[in-house]
Design a protein around this motif. Sequence first.
Motif, PDB file in Angstrom:
ATOM      1  N   LEU A   1     -62.357  26.882  -0.256  1.00  9.08           N
ATOM      2  CA  LEU A   1     -62.654  28.775  -0.547  1.00  9.08           C
ATOM      3  C   LEU A   1     -63.204  28.807   0.885  1.00  9.08           C
ATOM      4  N   ALA A   2     -63.816  28.081   1.049  1.00  5.45           N
ATOM      5  CA  ALA A   2     -64.508  27.828   2.747  1.00  5.45           C
ATOM      6  C   ALA A   2     -63.244  28.273   3.956  1.00  5.45           C
ATOM      7  N   LEU A   3     -62.353  27.469   3.426  1.00  3.86           N
ATOM      8  CA  LEU A   3     -61.481  28.114   4.614  1.00  3.86           C
ATOM      9  C   LEU A   3     -60.599  29.459   4.390  1.00  3.86           C
ATOM     10  N   LEU A   4     -60.347  29.789   3.102  1.00  2.00           N
ATOM     11  CA  LEU A   4     -60.162  31.033   2.990  1.00  2.00           C
ATOM     12  C   LEU A   4     -60.951  32.244   3.523  1.00  2.00           C
ATOM     13  N   ALA A   5     -62.134  31.683   3.237  1.00  2.00           N
ATOM     14  CA  ALA A   5     -62.844  32.947   2.877  1.00  2.00           C
ATOM     15  C   ALA A   5     -63.474  33.424   4.846  1.00  2.00           C
ATOM     16  N   CYS A   6     -62.935  31.955   6.138  1.00  2.00           N
ATOM     17  CA  CYS A   6     -63.112  32.218   7.036  1.00  2.00           C
ATOM     18  C   CYS A   6     -62.726  33.754   7.777  1.00  2.00           C
ATOM     19  N   LEU A   7     -62.649  34.311   8.164  1.00  2.00           N
ATOM     20  CA  LEU A   7     -62.488  35.872   9.213  1.00  2.00           C
ATOM     21  C   LEU A   7     -61.613  35.964   9.549  1.00  2.00           C
ATOM     22  N   GLY A   8     -61.834  34.524  11.125  1.00  2.00           N
ATOM     23  CA  GLY A   8     -60.659  34.299  11.485  1.00  2.00           C
ATOM     24  C   GLY A   8     -59.079  33.969  11.536  1.00  2.00           C
ATOM     25  N   LEU A   9     -58.641  33.513  10.123  1.00  4.06           N
ATOM     26  CA  LEU A   9     -57.908  32.888   9.732  1.00  4.06           C
ATOM     27  C   LEU A   9     -56.693  33.430   9.148  1.00  4.06           C
ATOM     28  N   ALA A  10     -57.512  34.587   8.495  1.00  2.00           N
ATOM     29  CA  ALA A  10     -56.339  35.945   7.780  1.00  2.00           C
ATOM     30  C   ALA A  10     -55.004  36.150   9.341  1.00  2.00           C
ATOM     31  N   ARG A  11     -55.720  37.115  10.002  1.00  2.00           N
ATOM     32  CA  ARG A  11     -54.331  37.288  11.098  1.00  2.00           C
ATOM     33  C   ARG A  11     -53.319  36.294  11.321  1.00  2.00           C
ATOM     34  N   LEU A  12     -53.794  35.670  12.227  1.00  5.14           N
ATOM     35  CA  LEU A  12     -53.702  34.804  12.871  1.00  5.14           C
ATOM     36  C   LEU A  12     -52.268  33.720  12.251  1.00  5.14           C
ATOM     37  N   ALA A  13     -52.699  33.163  10.672  1.00  2.00           N
ATOM     38  CA  ALA A  13     -52.241  32.551   9.613  1.00  2.00           C
ATOM     39  C   ALA A  13     -51.438  33.268   9.379  1.00  2.00           C
ATOM     40  N   HIS A  14     -50.925  33.815   9.688  1.00  2.00           N
ATOM     41  CA  HIS A  14     -49.690  35.228   9.244  1.00  2.00           C
ATOM     42  C   HIS A  14     -48.758  35.619  10.214  1.00  2.00           C
ATOM     43  N   GLU A  15     -49.092  34.820  10.926  1.00  2.00           N
ATOM     44  CA  GLU A  15     -47.880  35.724  11.872  1.00  2.00           C
ATOM     45  C   GLU A  15     -46.904  34.210  11.976  1.00  2.00           C
ATOM     46  N   ALA A  16     -45.670  34.332  12.734  1.00  2.00           N
ATOM     47  CA  ALA A  16     -44.664  32.983  13.129  1.00  2.00           C
ATOM     48  C   ALA A  16     -45.134  32.435  14.194  1.00  2.00           C
ATOM     49  N   THR A  17     -45.766  32.486  14.710  1.00  2.00           N
ATOM     50  CA  THR A  17     -46.360  32.110  15.850  1.00  2.00           C
ATOM     51  C   THR A  17     -46.547  30.697  16.007  1.00  2.00           C
ATOM     52  N   PRO A  18     -46.808  29.699  17.854  1.00  2.00           N
ATOM     53  CA  PRO A  18     -47.200  28.761  17.672  1.00  2.00           C
ATOM     54  C   PRO A  18     -48.490  28.321  17.399  1.00  2.00           C
ATOM     55  N   ALA A  19     -49.787  28.945  17.081  1.00  2.00           N
ATOM     56  CA  ALA A  19     -50.922  28.766  16.521  1.00  2.00           C
ATOM     57  C   ALA A  19     -50.797  28.284  15.290  1.00  2.00           C
ATOM     58  N   LEU A  20     -49.799  28.813  14.203  1.00  2.00           N
ATOM     59  CA  LEU A  20     -49.965  28.622  13.084  1.00  2.00           C
ATOM     60  C   LEU A  20     -49.421  27.018  12.402  1.00  2.00           C
ATOM     61  N   SER A  21     -47.930  26.599  13.691  1.00  2.00           N
ATOM     62  CA  SER A  21     -47.817  25.517  13.506  1.00  2.00           C
ATOM     63  C   SER A  21     -48.893  24.536  13.986  1.00  2.00           C
ATOM     64  N   GLN A  22     -49.547  24.992  15.206  1.00  2.00           N
ATOM     65  CA  GLN A  22     -50.066  23.941  15.447  1.00  2.00           C
ATOM     66  C   GLN A  22     -51.632  23.833  14.670  1.00  2.00           C
ATOM     67  N   LEU A  23     -51.737  24.954  13.977  1.00  2.00           N
ATOM     68  CA  LEU A  23     -52.587  24.482  12.693  1.00  2.00           C
ATOM     69  C   LEU A  23     -52.263  23.400  11.937  1.00  2.00           C
ATOM     70  N   CYS A  24     -50.770  23.902  11.243  1.00  2.00           N
ATOM     71  CA  CYS A  24     -50.424  23.400  10.181  1.00  2.00           C
ATOM     72  C   CYS A  24     -50.745  21.508  10.556  1.00  2.00           C
ATOM     73  N   PHE A  25     -50.098  21.406  11.755  1.00  2.00           N
ATOM     74  CA  PHE A  25     -49.868  19.712  12.210  1.00  2.00           C
ATOM     75  C   PHE A  25     -51.696  19.122  12.592  1.00  2.00           C
ATOM     76  N   ALA A  26     -52.293  19.920  13.338  1.00  2.00           N
ATOM     77  CA  ALA A  26     -54.059  19.832  13.015  1.00  2.00           C
ATOM     78  C   ALA A  26     -54.347  19.196  11.643  1.00  2.00           C
ATOM     79  N   SER A  27     -53.983  19.914  10.863  1.00  2.00           N
ATOM     80  CA  SER A  27     -54.308  19.995   9.493  1.00  2.00           C
ATOM     81  C   SER A  27     -53.766  18.634   8.777  1.00  2.00           C
TER      82      SER A  27
END
Length: 581
Positions: A156-182
């Motif tokens: 729930l804390a991760l979903l609440a982070c304001l910075g996650l919304a836009r960047l996590a819904h773009e088909a960019t390397p930033a999202l793939s980096q977030l996924c593999f870091a997770s």
Amino acid sequence: MNLPTPAIVAQSAVRRLPRLALLLLCVAYVLPGFWGRSPWKAQDLESLGYMLQLAQPTLSDAANWFRPSLLGQHDPQLALLPYWLGASFIQWAPQGWEDVFARMPFVAMLALTLAATWYAVYALARHPAAQPVAFAFGGEAKPRDYARALADGGLLALLACLGLARLAHEATPALSQLCFASLIFVGLSTLPRWRLHSGLAVGVGMLGLTLSGAPSVALWLGVGGSLIRAVAPIDPTLGRMRMLDLGLLALMCLLCVTTAGALDLWRWRVEPYAMVNVHILAELMLWFTWPAWPLALWSLWRWRAQLIQAWLYPHLALPLWFVAVMVGATWLTGLSDRALLLALPGIAALAAFALPTLRRSLGALIDWFTLLFFSFCALTIWVIWVAMQTGFPAKPAANVARLAPGFLPEFSGLAFGLGVLATLAWGWLVKWRIGSHRAALWKSMVLPAAGAVLCWLLLMSLWLPLLNFARSYGPTVQKLQMVTGTARCLQYAGISQAQGAALLFHAKVRLQAATAPSAECPWLVMDEKNLPLLNNRLQDLGWTPEATAARLGERSDRLLIFRPSQPLLHDTPTLPAAAKN
């Protein structure tokens, strides 16, 4: 061993968050923003351009797949894997569905990020040092239920982070980096409980992060996290990491180094001049990680007795290491929010460990602030949407007309229905939270997460046509096609990669670098900003300005359209003068 733990939790406080409600909340967050949205400026559109170029049959040889390019320029990040995935799905896409299919692997990446964060917090909370104080006569929370409650709170804390919304819904390397870091995070968190699965997660995460343009980050996270797990004290319920585990992790690091060297992925983009902008970094973290960062700081304060020797307590050391590495990367690479994005799972994990230590007054403050903030945001979204549809209230309608001249609002029953359902669900949740005084650990994060999901869903439903009009190149390309007609080839000079990707996606044309006019490519486009630099050169090649393509009132991103100075054989017919305005 007596461990200095500040968590005092009864079994009644670790009641289960309904799985269906949590699943629906995640679905309501993940899908909006991927479905029905045009590619936005600029990174989202550029990434799609790289994928479209790779997916072309004439560019499908191995050399191009290892050196993706757009307008003849290679990706400076050399993020291969996200472009490979998007291009592979585009090749299966029906005509007109390229952007939808390109986003499919990224939908899975965001869902995997949420799941990995949940399991990472769950595994860290099972560590003996993270467990609550044992009561003299029993009744303390059971380890499994306690870990599950904290994992719910971390998600729930991760979903609440304001910075996650836009960047996590773009088909960019930033999202793939977030996924593999997770994946690295969850793999290290679950060691040595699930040795095979954990090692596989770490290996895939490090290799995927390397192929997503961040080999240095992969090594820092993997090597540092492995050392933290290696020096942690023996857990009698799980055992200690064996030499085989450390050997496998070392092999993964060697594989990443070898892969990065073989593909020439090492790129150092440190910008020392940005190191002095500490206040800008603080402002970025303040809004980007809100509301998780106050809870993360509270967690570090309340668990400070363990923090003195944090390397002995992986439930603190591991997320803190991930946050420290990514904050440092953000600081050294131009204060990019895309680098800070990778710190969010670690910050959410730290925020989760603040939940069993919150005082009732602090929890009430979080609830009331969240209630007022997100209710006001949702009300603002609805008022402006009503103003767009009806013209009342007049001032918001006038502001929309001023900021987006030429935009014609349209009513969508589906968007309206989704907005109404989301708002009613928010009202029911507020009533439940105010009217009930449950002791569940995750209760303080319900309103922040649900409020963030509500506002994102409203933006991606009610405001989606307006945002597509304002942030995409679709209207500009439509103006351009009024001049070029059915031309299937355009020459270009001095345009950005985002503008080139817009022409590939919206106009479905073939792009060719500027040469002399030809019957196959009888039109040329150029960014108006570059006219003083290129005008003489284009005149020498035989081009003359014909029209300008831009939205009404647009001062930037104006495309100039050139036609041949002399008539060509089999030239395209001249369009009416009205189409040139």
